[in-house]
Write an enzyme that holds these catalytic residues in place. Sequence first.
Site, PDB file in Angstrom:
ATOM      1  N   GLY A  98       0.836  -1.198   0.000  1.00  0.00           N
ATOM      2  CA  GLY A  98       0.000   0.000   0.000  1.00  0.00           C
ATOM      3  C   GLY A  98       0.865   1.240   0.000  1.00  0.00           C
ATOM      4  O   GLY A  98       2.089   1.181   0.166  1.00  0.00           O
ATOM      5  N   GLY A 118      -0.227   9.109   2.156  1.00  0.00           N
ATOM      6  CA  GLY A 118       0.422  10.403   2.311  1.00  0.00           C
ATOM      7  C   GLY A 118       1.717  10.331   3.090  1.00  0.00           C
ATOM      8  O   GLY A 118       2.619  11.138   2.902  1.00  0.00           O
ATOM      9  N   PHE A 119       1.846   9.349   3.992  1.00  0.00           N
ATOM     10  CA  PHE A 119       3.050   9.196   4.804  1.00  0.00           C
ATOM     11  C   PHE A 119       4.164   8.570   3.980  1.00  0.00           C
ATOM     12  O   PHE A 119       5.320   8.964   4.066  1.00  0.00           O
ATOM     13  CB  PHE A 119       2.700   8.316   6.012  1.00  0.00           C
ATOM     14  CG  PHE A 119       3.795   8.199   7.044  1.00  0.00           C
ATOM     15  CD1 PHE A 119       4.801   7.268   6.904  1.00  0.00           C
ATOM     16  CD2 PHE A 119       3.798   9.023   8.148  1.00  0.00           C
ATOM     17  CE1 PHE A 119       5.796   7.149   7.850  1.00  0.00           C
ATOM     18  CE2 PHE A 119       4.792   8.911   9.108  1.00  0.00           C
ATOM     19  CZ  PHE A 119       5.798   7.966   8.953  1.00  0.00           C
ATOM     20  N   GLY A 120       3.833   7.570   3.186  1.00  0.00           N
ATOM     21  CA  GLY A 120       4.811   6.858   2.377  1.00  0.00           C
ATOM     22  C   GLY A 120       4.328   5.457   2.071  1.00  0.00           C
ATOM     23  O   GLY A 120       3.155   5.131   2.222  1.00  0.00           O
ATOM     24  N   VAL A 177       3.919   1.293   2.347  1.00  0.00           N
ATOM     25  CA  VAL A 177       3.713   0.294   3.402  1.00  0.00           C
ATOM     26  C   VAL A 177       4.198  -1.053   2.871  1.00  0.00           C
ATOM     27  O   VAL A 177       3.804  -1.479   1.788  1.00  0.00           O
ATOM     28  CB  VAL A 177       2.235   0.188   3.808  1.00  0.00           C
ATOM     29  CG1 VAL A 177       2.052  -0.829   4.929  1.00  0.00           C
ATOM     30  CG2 VAL A 177       1.700   1.553   4.234  1.00  0.00           C
ATOM     31  N   ASP A 190     -10.063  10.665   7.555  1.00  0.00           N
ATOM     32  CA  ASP A 190      -9.780   9.980   6.287  1.00  0.00           C
ATOM     33  C   ASP A 190     -10.338   8.557   6.309  1.00  0.00           C
ATOM     34  O   ASP A 190      -9.662   7.602   5.923  1.00  0.00           O
ATOM     35  CB  ASP A 190      -8.282   9.963   6.010  1.00  0.00           C
ATOM     36  CG  ASP A 190      -7.969   9.729   4.529  1.00  0.00           C
ATOM     37  OD1 ASP A 190      -8.863   9.967   3.697  1.00  0.00           O
ATOM     38  OD2 ASP A 190      -6.850   9.313   4.214  1.00  0.00           O
TER      39      ASP A 190
END
Length: 804
Positions: free
Chosen positions: A494, A497-499, A501, A612
């Site tokens: 996956g 927005g964080f980065g 997975v 979200d």
Amino acid sequence: MKRFAGFYFLSCNILSLLFIISTALDIISKDSPIEDGHTIVSADGYFELGFFSPGNSMNRYVGIWYKKISKAQKVVWVANRSNPLNDTSGVLTVTDKGILLLMNGTQDVIWSSNSSTSLRNPVAQLLDTGNLVLKDGTDLVWQSFDYPGSTLLPGMKVGRNLVTGQNWTLTSWRSSDDPSPGEYTHRVDTNGYPQYFLLEGPVIKYNTGPWNGRSFTGGPNLKPNPYYTFEFVMNDKEIYFTYELLNSSLPTWVVLNPAGLIQRLLWIERTESWFLYSTGQMDNCDRYALCGQFGKCNINDSPPCDCLRGFKPKYQQEWDAADWSNGCVRRTPLACGTSDRFLKYSGVKLPDTRHSWFDKTIGLEECQRLCLRNCSCVAYSNLDVRNGGSGCLLWFNQLIDIREYAQLDEDLYVRMAASEIGSNHIGKTTNAAIVIVSMVSAIIVLGFLSWSVMRRKKRKRAGQEGKEEMELPLFDLMSITIATDNFSSDNIIGEGGFGAVYRGKLSAGPEIAVKKLSQHSGQGLEELKNEVVLISKLQHRNLVKLLGCCLEGEERILVYEYMPNNSLDFFIFDESRKRQLPWENRFQIAMGISRGLLYLHQDSRLRIIHRDLKTSNILLDSELNPKISDFGLARIFGGDQIEEKTKRVIGTYGYMSPEYAVDGKFSVKSDVFSLGVLLLEIVSGKKNRTFQHSDHHHSLLGHAWLLWNEGKALELMDGCLKESFVESQVLRCIHVGLLCVQKLTVDRPTTASVVFMLSHEEVALPQPKEPGFFIERNASETDDSNEKRCLTDNVLTLTILDPR
């Protein structure tokens, strides 16, 4: 004298009647419908609306065409293009409720505007722009310009409304005899930096390239001229291209013809004919990705395709046989560091920007530094070439669809291994210059080393402070690297927005999910701490469990329990997998999500607004129990806090509530709206944003609302549930879902009420009101790219630096 008076009175009445008729020539109303054989004409006679048969067809359509150019009639808009009349019995009228209706002789509705606002005195008016508008006084509620066909008239838009999700898309006619939607569409793509694609079905045929402040880099013939002005608009509410006439006596318009060509036509009065002024696709190099990745096209060369410098054909034999589709590969791998160099290409169409990142506020030097610090970054350029250049545009992983234009003022900087540039790029240098450069370089290196040592110490202290504040089990970087096979792309499950997975397996432990902060994601230690602080203090069976984190060096990593059954959207939106979730599982998932959200809103030590909530953030464990994930955007509310407002709207289109998407206001009720969308998606197995129906252009919410009002709510249910569904539970989920997505926050239930209503069938429920975003969209909006995370802060930007 009496005879004269009578004649005068009669004349006045006739003149008054003629005046009334003349002022109503551009109007359609309930009392003044138009039948086949009659037309209305805009006030100054520029456009006409009526019934017509295209080419050699006998079918009848309602359309708009140029009135003053009757010798070369061009139809610029068609109402019932997918549903023709087969005789001349058609009537176009306006209903009491303010809906334009086209009916045949048996009163069957052939086409309607489907405008939903109730009006007092509704009328439809044909304007001199060619726009058919439905209004009540001065209030406009529907317009044909929002539903383009194959033609772009002055003042129309091609693009997207980011608030309502409506697409303004050109769609070709099937043939000159058939105005039904053909194979070709011209639409904006907002992945990365926006650009426009011409597609044949799902296949990209032509790319305009990104906008550079003056024109699209793939359309250098779009220049200032004496006939029309043009502009590209991009803000937090809209992205679109439009143009306006400079001289109304010289009509010009853009059409996507049945052969898939984008053409601009100009009326020549002397010859009384339409002149082909320009085309979007000029030659063979405009074929999308003709030369493959890292290839460039020059129409003046033979063959036209060549590899960029420092690259070679991926498959030489295919390349020599004029099959360039597999493109080129590097001769020398990148060092993945500051030792790499950039080679400047001038006068080129910029590559496909779907895998790009941009920032309007930084310059070219900072742009280069950002690219060097990211191993996936392969090129950069200015975003805007005006006034010496500004802004930053970065490309990741590959470059596709580059071509050379001698007349284009555009530079592209492509990342290369230093050895590939060599002395030829530097040019001839004197020995004295070499000595000077060497001395200066030595001074710079010494200074840089001193600065690096100080910076490393400072980061180490910051990292220790972060570890102390978070009070969470820490993983060492080596263990995580081994567990994820060095963060292999094969293990990516996956991306957000964080980065990215990653799936991993600890040497002496369970499988894990590793969320790794991209170095240039726009999120850093504060956002990571936000998620850690929140989720480490939350314990619920329907929330994903955080196992620990890693803060070594510049790495920012979160480690979660691994969910073997992926996410909810993995099942319900896939035709082959949705049958694995029968109704019993879906209902339990709906209950689990609701209970998890209730815990966040009411039962935990902190009141959390998720912001979200969507199907991809609902993970499923081995027993298909749902777990809410991704708390990077979550916010904590005080005990008596009800609502908060932000200028930085972050979330996912299709799940955001109206007050949040438009005004930045969020509360527990904005999460409830997202929950309502989830409930309707679970029942229907359809995505809200990409839902389509042949009878209207509403989203899934609008469709559910229409079915509910018609007493046909069960028709919303996913067809694969017919053998497993419980009717009372399905109807209750739909009912509660519609209550959750009501337009006004005050009308929506609390999360506690949702859980209670879902679990107690004996409780009577209130009737739902109109849902938020109950507005029709463009029928061509079908791609999954619409469902994506957005961020707005007065201008359109992206939250992450990694490609999507």
